[in-house]
Scaffold this active site. Structure first.
Site, mmCIF file in Angstrom:
data_model
loop_
_atom_site.group_PDB
_atom_site.id
_atom_site.type_symbol
_atom_site.label_atom_id
_atom_site.label_comp_id
_atom_site.label_asym_id
_atom_site.label_seq_id
_atom_site.Cartn_x
_atom_site.Cartn_y
_atom_site.Cartn_z
ATOM 1 C CB SER A 129 43.397 39.298 48.040
ATOM 2 O OG SER A 129 44.030 39.454 46.704
ATOM 3 C CG MET A 147 45.841 41.324 37.791
ATOM 4 S SD MET A 147 47.464 41.610 38.672
ATOM 5 C CE MET A 147 46.825 41.824 40.276
ATOM 6 C CG MET A 167 42.382 45.060 38.525
ATOM 7 S SD MET A 167 44.150 44.988 39.637
ATOM 8 C CE MET A 167 43.207 43.530 40.522
ATOM 9 C CG MET A 202 42.311 49.764 43.465
ATOM 10 S SD MET A 202 42.228 48.005 44.198
ATOM 11 C CE MET A 202 44.082 47.892 44.170
#
Length: 214
Positions: A5, A34, A65, A134
């Site tokens: 990530s 995000m 997200m 998650m």
């Protein structure tokens, strides 16, 4: 498979970081996108993804997200994302979005947060390529693994066998050698790891050891 990530990478040399984990044996690259609304943080846009697409041959996964994935997913696909992840918690037509993503030649990934009931994604399972569980609350890297989510992974693994579905099970959050072994035993196929990889001194050694955890 290991998917580093980039949320935990050095943003000042992002292209070099992508190249380094590619050479170190990663199989995917994970972008935590995000918008400051769905989660309380702002990270990557499609221009960043496009700028470093040349630095790796690996599949890029855009984990959206965001509150309007149905509006912005095409921008990330055009920028070079191979996999588009979107959340079940967003109030949209999830199956329609998965169909649109497939029509563009990309893979669709449904994502669910720790508090979300696993059965909320049951209807979309035949329509996706990846299910991302998650194991931390989304928004920030470096959080502690929430072990209660192991039951979700086991449920997905059993459902896959029972219904003969073809999706892969991906896990994101708090992955280290200990938790990697736990989620793999539960049925996970893809491990997303950020700070554990990028905070290590040897990316290749860390990635190799994550693959070998039992």
């Amino acid at each position: 498979m290991i998917s580093p990530s980039l949320l935990s990478a050095d943003f000042a040399k992002l292209g070099q970081e992508v190249s380094a984990v590619t050479d170190a044996g990663a199989e995917m690259i994970h972008f935590d996108v995000m918008d400051g609304h769905f989660v309380p943080n702002i990270t990557f846009g499609p221009m960043i993804l496009s700028a470093i697409r040349k630095d790796s041959r690996l599949p890029f996964e855009a984990h959206l997200m965001i509150t309007q994935p149905q509006v912005y997913w095409k921008a990330f696909a055009t920028a070079g994302a191979d996999i588009i992840g979107f959340h079940i918690e967003v109030d949209i037509d999830h199956r329609k979005l998965a169909s649109e993503i497939h029509s563009a030649g990309k893979k669709a990934c449904i994502v669910l947060n720790p508090p979300t009931d696993i059965r909320s994604i049951e209807n979309i399972l035949p329509d996706v390529d990846i299910v991302l569980v998650m194991t931390v609350n989304p928004g920030f890297g470096g959080q502690r693994f929430l072990e209660s989510n192991l039951e979700k992974i086991s449920w997905l693994n059993e459902m896959r066998k029972k219904k003969r579905y073809n999706y892969l099970i991906e896990v994101d959050g708090g992955i280290n050698y200990e938790t990697a072994a736990l989620v793999k035993r539960a049925g996970a196929d893809i491990l997303v790891a950020g700070s554990f990889i990028f905070g290590s001194k040897n990316y290749a050694e860390t990635i190799s050891n994550l693959k070998c955890c039992k």
